[in-house]
Enzyme design. Structure first.
Site, PDB file in Angstrom:
ATOM      1  N   LYS A  19      -6.199  -8.272  10.144  1.00 30.91           N
ATOM      2  CA  LYS A  19      -5.555  -9.569  10.399  1.00 30.91           C
ATOM      3  C   LYS A  19      -4.527  -9.450  11.529  1.00 30.91           C
ATOM      4  O   LYS A  19      -4.541 -10.222  12.474  1.00 30.91           O
ATOM      5  CB  LYS A  19      -4.850 -10.093   9.128  1.00 30.91           C
ATOM      6  CG  LYS A  19      -5.781 -10.330   7.962  1.00 30.91           C
ATOM      7  CD  LYS A  19      -5.043 -10.880   6.767  1.00 30.91           C
ATOM      8  CE  LYS A  19      -4.019  -9.925   6.169  1.00 30.91           C
ATOM      9  NZ  LYS A  19      -4.594  -8.723   5.531  1.00 30.91           N
ATOM     10  N   ARG A  95      -1.212 -16.586   0.661  1.00 33.78           N
ATOM     11  CA  ARG A  95      -1.942 -15.552  -0.074  1.00 33.78           C
ATOM     12  C   ARG A  95      -2.367 -16.024  -1.441  1.00 33.78           C
ATOM     13  O   ARG A  95      -3.114 -15.326  -2.127  1.00 33.78           O
ATOM     14  CB  ARG A  95      -1.049 -14.349  -0.311  1.00 33.78           C
ATOM     15  CG  ARG A  95      -0.828 -13.601   0.929  1.00 33.78           C
ATOM     16  CD  ARG A  95       0.069 -12.426   0.643  1.00 33.78           C
ATOM     17  NE  ARG A  95       0.435 -11.949   1.941  1.00 33.78           N
ATOM     18  CZ  ARG A  95       0.153 -10.749   2.398  1.00 33.78           C
ATOM     19  NH1 ARG A  95      -0.462  -9.877   1.643  1.00 33.78           N
ATOM     20  NH2 ARG A  95       0.497 -10.404   3.601  1.00 33.78           N
ATOM     21  N   ARG A 132      -3.123   4.269   9.629  1.00 32.72           N
ATOM     22  CA  ARG A 132      -2.430   3.261  10.452  1.00 32.72           C
ATOM     23  C   ARG A 132      -1.066   3.765  10.913  1.00 32.72           C
ATOM     24  O   ARG A 132      -0.290   4.329  10.155  1.00 32.72           O
ATOM     25  CB  ARG A 132      -2.239   1.967   9.674  1.00 32.72           C
ATOM     26  CG  ARG A 132      -1.352   0.979  10.434  1.00 32.72           C
ATOM     27  CD  ARG A 132      -1.441  -0.417   9.916  1.00 32.72           C
ATOM     28  NE  ARG A 132      -1.062  -0.556   8.529  1.00 32.72           N
ATOM     29  CZ  ARG A 132      -1.194  -1.691   7.839  1.00 32.72           C
ATOM     30  NH1 ARG A 132      -1.706  -2.759   8.412  1.00 32.72           N
ATOM     31  NH2 ARG A 132      -0.823  -1.735   6.585  1.00 32.72           N
ATOM     32  N   ARG A 164       4.054   2.664   8.223  1.00 39.90           N
ATOM     33  CA  ARG A 164       4.730   1.644   7.433  1.00 39.90           C
ATOM     34  C   ARG A 164       5.111   2.201   6.069  1.00 39.90           C
ATOM     35  O   ARG A 164       4.367   2.969   5.481  1.00 39.90           O
ATOM     36  CB  ARG A 164       3.798   0.434   7.245  1.00 39.90           C
ATOM     37  CG  ARG A 164       4.024  -0.641   8.261  1.00 39.90           C
ATOM     38  CD  ARG A 164       3.016  -1.743   8.203  1.00 39.90           C
ATOM     39  NE  ARG A 164       2.760  -2.300   6.880  1.00 39.90           N
ATOM     40  CZ  ARG A 164       2.003  -3.372   6.655  1.00 39.90           C
ATOM     41  NH1 ARG A 164       1.444  -4.001   7.696  1.00 39.90           N
ATOM     42  NH2 ARG A 164       1.785  -3.816   5.449  1.00 39.90           N
ATOM     43  N   ARG A 175      -1.627  -3.448  -3.487  1.00 40.96           N
ATOM     44  CA  ARG A 175      -1.838  -4.622  -2.634  1.00 40.96           C
ATOM     45  C   ARG A 175      -3.287  -5.092  -2.705  1.00 40.96           C
ATOM     46  O   ARG A 175      -3.568  -6.279  -2.783  1.00 40.96           O
ATOM     47  CB  ARG A 175      -1.456  -4.301  -1.179  1.00 40.96           C
ATOM     48  CG  ARG A 175       0.013  -4.533  -0.885  1.00 40.96           C
ATOM     49  CD  ARG A 175       0.573  -3.577   0.152  1.00 40.96           C
ATOM     50  NE  ARG A 175      -0.100  -3.633   1.434  1.00 40.96           N
ATOM     51  CZ  ARG A 175      -0.162  -2.600   2.276  1.00 40.96           C
ATOM     52  NH1 ARG A 175       0.374  -1.438   1.950  1.00 40.96           N
ATOM     53  NH2 ARG A 175      -0.752  -2.721   3.443  1.00 40.96           N
TER      54      ARG A 175
HETATM   55  P1  AP5 Z   1      -4.213  -4.342  10.511  1.00 42.36           P
HETATM   56  O1  AP5 Z   1      -4.544  -5.318  11.586  1.00 42.36           O
HETATM   57  O2  AP5 Z   1      -2.839  -3.724  10.510  1.00 42.36           O
HETATM   58  O3  AP5 Z   1      -4.577  -4.933   9.041  1.00 42.36           O
HETATM   59  P2  AP5 Z   1      -4.071  -6.198   8.234  1.00 42.36           P
HETATM   60  O4  AP5 Z   1      -5.284  -6.965   7.813  1.00 42.36           O
HETATM   61  O5  AP5 Z   1      -3.019  -6.939   9.003  1.00 42.36           O
HETATM   62  O6  AP5 Z   1      -3.503  -5.481   6.924  1.00 42.36           O
HETATM   63  P3  AP5 Z   1      -2.048  -5.317   6.335  1.00 42.36           P
HETATM   64  O7  AP5 Z   1      -2.045  -4.040   5.525  1.00 42.36           O
HETATM   65  O8  AP5 Z   1      -0.997  -5.424   7.393  1.00 42.36           O
HETATM   66  O9  AP5 Z   1      -1.976  -6.522   5.391  1.00 42.36           O
HETATM   67  P4  AP5 Z   1      -0.973  -6.703   4.243  1.00 42.36           P
HETATM   68  O10 AP5 Z   1      -1.416  -8.035   3.743  1.00 42.36           O
HETATM   69  O11 AP5 Z   1      -0.912  -5.599   3.259  1.00 42.36           O
HETATM   70  O12 AP5 Z   1       0.434  -6.619   4.946  1.00 42.36           O
HETATM   71  P5  AP5 Z   1       1.469  -7.688   5.429  1.00 42.36           P
HETATM   72  O13 AP5 Z   1       2.195  -7.086   6.556  1.00 42.36           O
HETATM   73  O14 AP5 Z   1       0.847  -9.022   5.618  1.00 42.36           O
HETATM   74  O15 AP5 Z   1      -5.312  -3.186  10.573  1.00 42.36           O
HETATM   75  C1  AP5 Z   1      -5.292  -2.116   9.642  1.00 42.36           C
HETATM   76  C2  AP5 Z   1      -5.684  -0.797  10.334  1.00 42.36           C
HETATM   77  O16 AP5 Z   1      -7.031  -0.906  10.780  1.00 42.36           O
HETATM   78  C3  AP5 Z   1      -4.847  -0.496  11.579  1.00 42.36           C
HETATM   79  O17 AP5 Z   1      -4.584   0.871  11.607  1.00 42.36           O
HETATM   80  C4  AP5 Z   1      -5.736  -0.914  12.754  1.00 42.36           C
HETATM   81  O18 AP5 Z   1      -5.501  -0.121  13.903  1.00 42.36           O
HETATM   82  C5  AP5 Z   1      -7.127  -0.683  12.185  1.00 42.36           C
HETATM   83  N1  AP5 Z   1      -8.099  -1.644  12.679  1.00 42.36           N
HETATM   84  C6  AP5 Z   1      -7.958  -3.003  12.686  1.00 42.36           C
HETATM   85  N2  AP5 Z   1      -9.057  -3.598  13.193  1.00 42.36           N
HETATM   86  C7  AP5 Z   1      -9.911  -2.572  13.508  1.00 42.36           C
HETATM   87  C8  AP5 Z   1     -11.229  -2.541  14.061  1.00 42.36           C
HETATM   88  N3  AP5 Z   1     -11.879  -3.661  14.403  1.00 42.36           N
HETATM   89  N4  AP5 Z   1     -11.811  -1.333  14.223  1.00 42.36           N
HETATM   90  C9  AP5 Z   1     -11.174  -0.204  13.875  1.00 42.36           C
HETATM   91  N5  AP5 Z   1      -9.921  -0.166  13.357  1.00 42.36           N
HETATM   92  C10 AP5 Z   1      -9.298  -1.348  13.167  1.00 42.36           C
HETATM   93  O19 AP5 Z   1       2.417  -7.797   4.125  1.00 42.36           O
HETATM   94  C11 AP5 Z   1       3.222  -6.722   3.690  1.00 42.36           C
HETATM   95  C12 AP5 Z   1       3.971  -7.111   2.415  1.00 42.36           C
HETATM   96  O20 AP5 Z   1       4.838  -8.238   2.668  1.00 42.36           O
HETATM   97  C13 AP5 Z   1       3.109  -7.577   1.236  1.00 42.36           C
HETATM   98  O21 AP5 Z   1       2.629  -6.490   0.471  1.00 42.36           O
HETATM   99  C14 AP5 Z   1       4.108  -8.444   0.456  1.00 42.36           C
HETATM  100  O22 AP5 Z   1       4.985  -7.680  -0.295  1.00 42.36           O
HETATM  101  C15 AP5 Z   1       4.877  -9.123   1.548  1.00 42.36           C
HETATM  102  N6  AP5 Z   1       4.307 -10.438   1.943  1.00 42.36           N
HETATM  103  C16 AP5 Z   1       3.773 -10.738   3.159  1.00 42.36           C
HETATM  104  N7  AP5 Z   1       3.316 -12.009   3.158  1.00 42.36           N
HETATM  105  C17 AP5 Z   1       3.572 -12.505   1.921  1.00 42.36           C
HETATM  106  C18 AP5 Z   1       3.311 -13.765   1.294  1.00 42.36           C
HETATM  107  N8  AP5 Z   1       2.688 -14.760   1.928  1.00 42.36           N
HETATM  108  N9  AP5 Z   1       3.686 -13.931   0.003  1.00 42.36           N
HETATM  109  C19 AP5 Z   1       4.310 -12.949  -0.668  1.00 42.36           C
HETATM  110  N10 AP5 Z   1       4.581 -11.734  -0.138  1.00 42.36           N
HETATM  111  C20 AP5 Z   1       4.209 -11.515   1.148  1.00 42.36           C
END
Ligand code: AP5
Length: 226
Positions: A19, A95, A132, A164, A175
């Site tokens: 994402k 979410r 990552r 991270r 998660r």
């Molecule tokens: P990446 O793009 O970083 O993945 P992502 O889908 O963004 O996954 P996240 O782990 O960041 O999502 P998340 O939902 O856990 O975290 P968030 O920050 O939103 O890609 C992942 C890896 O794959 C990278 O290393 C990248 O290089 C690689 N990659 C990507 N695409 C690729 C491709 N095509 N080919 C090869 N490699 C590839 O949230 C963190 C925390 O915040 C949550 O746990 C929660 O506590 C809180 N939070 C955030 N939003 C909310 C909400 N709405 N409500 C409540 N709590 C929330």
């Protein structure tokens, strides 16, 4: 903004689906702000504000931050002129079905244009997340599959690459577990609204971006204008 029409886009998908990786690219290609709740929460944690300290206690365990907190953060961000005038790509919000209902209320009388569900199998996301690394300065994202030119150094700004704090095995698994519980009602909600598009997230970032662009084009949204 796409030729005078705001593009209001949500990208969902399990952790590691890409994402963040795709939303940065979509933001550049369509000239719309990238709004990531994860990035906003990590910035609050880094600033060590009372809000950041509260958020950290949930994030480190891989738990969701309470809706009452996150809905307020998003409401404030969507009121900013760039989001109101040009639209946005939302990453990490909503979410849950409850957050999706809150988002609809915030946007009314306007509405979302599309919700993209990036689909990537669990075994692949686990591999991606365990390697990552993110830039401590500009937030660029790398992994074993997408390594920087110089190990540990960001290609874009020369910043230091770090892991991270919630990329521990326990927090990743928690998660993913929460995602599986909350995703069915969320996707059902957007299917009922006729907004959901499924995009295969396996392939290089450029290939995946091409698929997203095709779906947007099929709804009349083009890089250079609508
Ligand atoms: P990446 O793009 O970083 O993945 P992502 O889908 O963004 O996954 P996240 O782990 O960041 O999502 P998340 O939902 O856990 O975290 P968030 O920050 O939103 O890609 C992942 C890896 O794959 C990278 O290393 C990248 O290089 C690689 N990659 C990507 N695409 C690729 C491709 N095509 N080919 C090869 N490699 C590839 O949230 C963190 C925390 O915040 C949550 O746990 C929660 O506590 C809180 N939070 C955030 N939003 C909310 C909400 N709405 N409500 C409540 N709590 C929330």
């Amino acid at each position: 903004m796409v030729a005078g029409h705001p593009l209001r886009l949500v990208v969902v998908g399990r952790q590691g689906a890409g994402k963040g990786t795709q939303c940065v690219r979509v933001s550049h290609r369509y000239a719309i702000p990238h709004i990531s709740t994860g990035d906003m929460l990590r910035a609050a944690v880094a600033a060590d504000s009372p809000f950041g300290q509260l958020a950290k206690s949930f994030m480190d365990r891989g738990e969701l931050v309470p809706d009452s907190v996150i809905n307020g953060v998003i409401a404030e961000r969507l009121e900013q002129p760039d989001a109101r005038l040009r639209g946005f790509v939302l990453d990490g919000f909503p979410r849950t079905r409850e957050q999706a209902v809150a988002l609809n209320d915030l946007l009314a009388p306007a509405s979302l244009n599309m919700v993209i569900n990036l689909e990537v199998p669990v075994d692949l996301v686990l591999r991606r997340l365990s390697s990552r690394r993110v830039c401590s300065v500009c937030g660029s994202i790398y992994s074993d599959e997408l390594p920087p030119r110089t190990p540990g150094i960001c290609d874009n700004c020369g910043g230091e690459l770090i892991q991270r704090e919630d990329d521990t095995e326990a927090a990743i698994l928690r998660r993913l577990e929460i995602y599986e519980q909350t995703t069915t009602p969320l996707l059902g909600f957007y299917t009922e609204m006729n907004l959901l598009e499924i995009v295969d997230g396996v392939g290089t970032p450029e290939v995946v971006l091409g698929r997203i662009s095709e779906v947007l084009a099929s709804h009349g949204f083009f890089e250079g204008g609508r």
